[in-house]
Scaffold this motif. Structure first.
Motif, PDB file in Angstrom:
ATOM      1  N   GLY A 149      45.583  46.043  -4.048  1.00 40.70           N
ATOM      2  CA  GLY A 149      44.239  46.392  -4.531  1.00 40.70           C
ATOM      3  C   GLY A 149      43.365  46.884  -3.382  1.00 40.70           C
ATOM      4  O   GLY A 149      42.679  47.909  -3.508  1.00 40.70           O
ATOM      5  N   GLU A 150      43.428  46.166  -2.278  1.00 34.04           N
ATOM      6  CA  GLU A 150      42.663  46.533  -1.077  1.00 34.04           C
ATOM      7  C   GLU A 150      43.057  47.936  -0.612  1.00 34.04           C
ATOM      8  O   GLU A 150      42.216  48.786  -0.318  1.00 34.04           O
ATOM      9  CB  GLU A 150      42.978  45.511   0.018  1.00 34.04           C
ATOM     10  N   LEU A 184      46.362  41.382  -4.436  1.00 26.21           N
ATOM     11  CA  LEU A 184      45.100  41.836  -3.843  1.00 26.21           C
ATOM     12  C   LEU A 184      45.334  42.761  -2.651  1.00 26.21           C
ATOM     13  O   LEU A 184      44.492  43.611  -2.355  1.00 26.21           O
ATOM     14  CB  LEU A 184      44.254  40.630  -3.416  1.00 26.21           C
ATOM     15  N   GLY A 192      40.467  41.031  -9.378  1.00 29.57           N
ATOM     16  CA  GLY A 192      41.637  41.774  -8.910  1.00 29.57           C
ATOM     17  C   GLY A 192      41.704  43.185  -9.471  1.00 29.57           C
ATOM     18  O   GLY A 192      42.786  43.765  -9.550  1.00 29.57           O
ATOM     19  N   ALA A 215      48.001  36.070  -5.235  1.00 29.42           N
ATOM     20  CA  ALA A 215      47.095  36.680  -4.243  1.00 29.42           C
ATOM     21  C   ALA A 215      47.699  37.950  -3.672  1.00 29.42           C
ATOM     22  O   ALA A 215      46.983  38.837  -3.227  1.00 29.42           O
ATOM     23  CB  ALA A 215      46.797  35.676  -3.135  1.00 29.42           C
ATOM     24  N   ARG A 228      37.240  41.790  -6.294  1.00 30.16           N
ATOM     25  CA  ARG A 228      38.285  40.910  -5.754  1.00 30.16           C
ATOM     26  C   ARG A 228      38.525  39.707  -6.661  1.00 30.16           C
ATOM     27  O   ARG A 228      39.662  39.269  -6.834  1.00 30.16           O
ATOM     28  CB  ARG A 228      37.877  40.381  -4.367  1.00 30.16           C
TER      29      ARG A 228
END
Ligand SMILES: [Zn+2]
Length: 400
Positions: free
Chosen positions: A34-35, A31, A55, A28, A52
């Motif tokens: 990624g965000e 992410l 990913g 996780a 999401r």
């Protein structure tokens, strides 16, 4: 944001992937980066989508001139689980030759890393000796975003339609499983995920995984004569009949191999796992056929007990690139030269996300990032070479 500042920001996110995990993405923590990347692309003005569940981050910047030409750039957000990837404390040094004291008693020695001599007089970003750096592949991500930002700040440069994507889990071989070719709005791209400046790769191994299961017959050793079939010994016999010199430790260049990567066993059951690699498709198929023939032969010798499963992992992208996409290679060679770097075409003894994407229908050679010694504490990036890579990406995106 300036290139190196941006790179150091990305490196501050711990994003190691995990081979054992069955989730998507495998961890996780990827992410969070990624965000951040999705927000950054949005703030720059790109049409941005963050999937999401997969990913994956996608960004799109339309051309600023009348052209249908489009090009894409892809890098991966995860770092290798092979070395610690948290609390990375990077340091920028002026390198004037010799060994580099990283800290914690760890030294990158010139004697062991011959590539260091190429960086004399340049600035290097190194670790504190306790973690990897994460230039694989956050250097690629920082170069792509900086190139896009620079193009937006210099509208005089006519540019093609540009797609960018950031993917998870490259290091555990699952980077492109959920890559959405429709969300990525170009038909050709580059992964920016190679090593030393100038490396250009469109050839990799064909790859398969082989698993041999051996089932024996077990009885009390005191009364075993002509009855017992010891699975562990049967497995050892199989190994002894494999070509001894065709292993990673005895091959280089275009030589393929069988790599025994796991063995477990007792009298009753034994399991052996190999990876099989060859650049040449005919030789690759012959390697797999050899293992199947040997399995059949061993079943004849022992009256059964051997079962082989084989699964292809990825293929050499060369044939597909040569079939109508050599423009990608010529453009990359020209872009390197315009940026003042000498291109060097290398055949990878491994695979890339680009190989998988090429087989999915997105031709995708691999470009250098300007960093070396990936997957360990000796990883370093070269500041000057990273800046050159921004120029290379800009030249490839230019419509002039
Ligand atoms: Zn990588």
């Amino acid at each position: 944001m300036e290139l190196i500042e941006r790179f150091l920001k990305y490196v501050s996110f711990p994003t190691a992937s995990d081979e054992e995990s069955e989730t998507t993405p495998s961890t996780a923590r990827q992410l969070a980066l990624g965000e951040y990347l999705a927000q950054e692309l949005t703030a720059l003005g790109l049409e941005t989508a963050f999937d999401r569940a997969a990913g994956c981050v996608y960004g799109f910047l339309p051309a600023n001139c009348d052209t249908d030409e489009a090009i894409g750039f892809i890098s991966h957000m995860d770092t290798s689980p092979a070395a610690p990837g948290e609390n990375i404390k990077p340091r920028v040094i002026d390198y004037d030759g010799g060994d580099i004291e990283l800290g914690s008693g760890v030294v990158t020695r010139e004697k062991e890393f011959a590539n260091l001599k190429n960086y004399k007089g340049k600035r290097l970003i190194v670790t504190d000796g306790t973690t990897l750096l994460g230039a694989d592949d956050k250097a690629g991500a920082a170069e792509i975003v900086t190139a896009v930002e620079t193009l937006l700040a210099t509208p005089d440069i006519k540019r093609k339609n540009i797609a960018v994507a950031f993917t998870p889990d490259e290091e555990v071989g699952r980077g492109t499983d959920n890559f959405d070719l429709n969300a990525f709005r170009t038909k050709e791209a580059y992964t920016v995920d190679g090593g030393a400046l100038g490396e250009l790769e469109y050839e990799c191994f064909n790859a398969a995984a082989a698993k041999l299961t051996v089932t024996g017959v077990n009885v009390h050793p005191g009364s075993a004569k002509n009855i017992m079939k010891n699975a562990a010994l049967m497995a050892a016999d199989f190994i002894a009949r494999m070509p001894a010199a065709e292993t990673p430790a005895h091959t280089e260049g275009y030589e393929g191999f069988y790599h025994l990567c796991e063995m477990k066993g007792d009298e009753m059951n034994a399991t052996l796992k190999w990876i099989v690699r060859d650049h040449d498709m005919a030789k690759f198929e012959a390697r797999k056929a050899f293992m199947q023939n040997l399995t059949d032969y061993m079943n004849t010798v022992y009256g059964g007990g051997f079962a082989l499963e084989m699964k292809d992992s990825y293929y050499n992208m060369r044939a597909l690139i040569e079939d109508g996409h050599m423009n990608l290679i010529e453009n990359a060679e020209n872009a390197f030269r315009k940026a003042g770097a000498e291109p060097k075409i290398v055949a990878i003894r491994g695979g890339t996300d680009g190989a998988m994407l090429t087989y999915k229908g997105l031709p995708c050679p691999n470009l250098s990032v300007g960093a070396e010694n990936f997957h360990g504490v000796h990883e370093f990036a070269c500041v000057e070479d990273m800046h050159t890579m921004v120029q290379v990406i800009m030249h490839l995106a230019s419509a002039e």
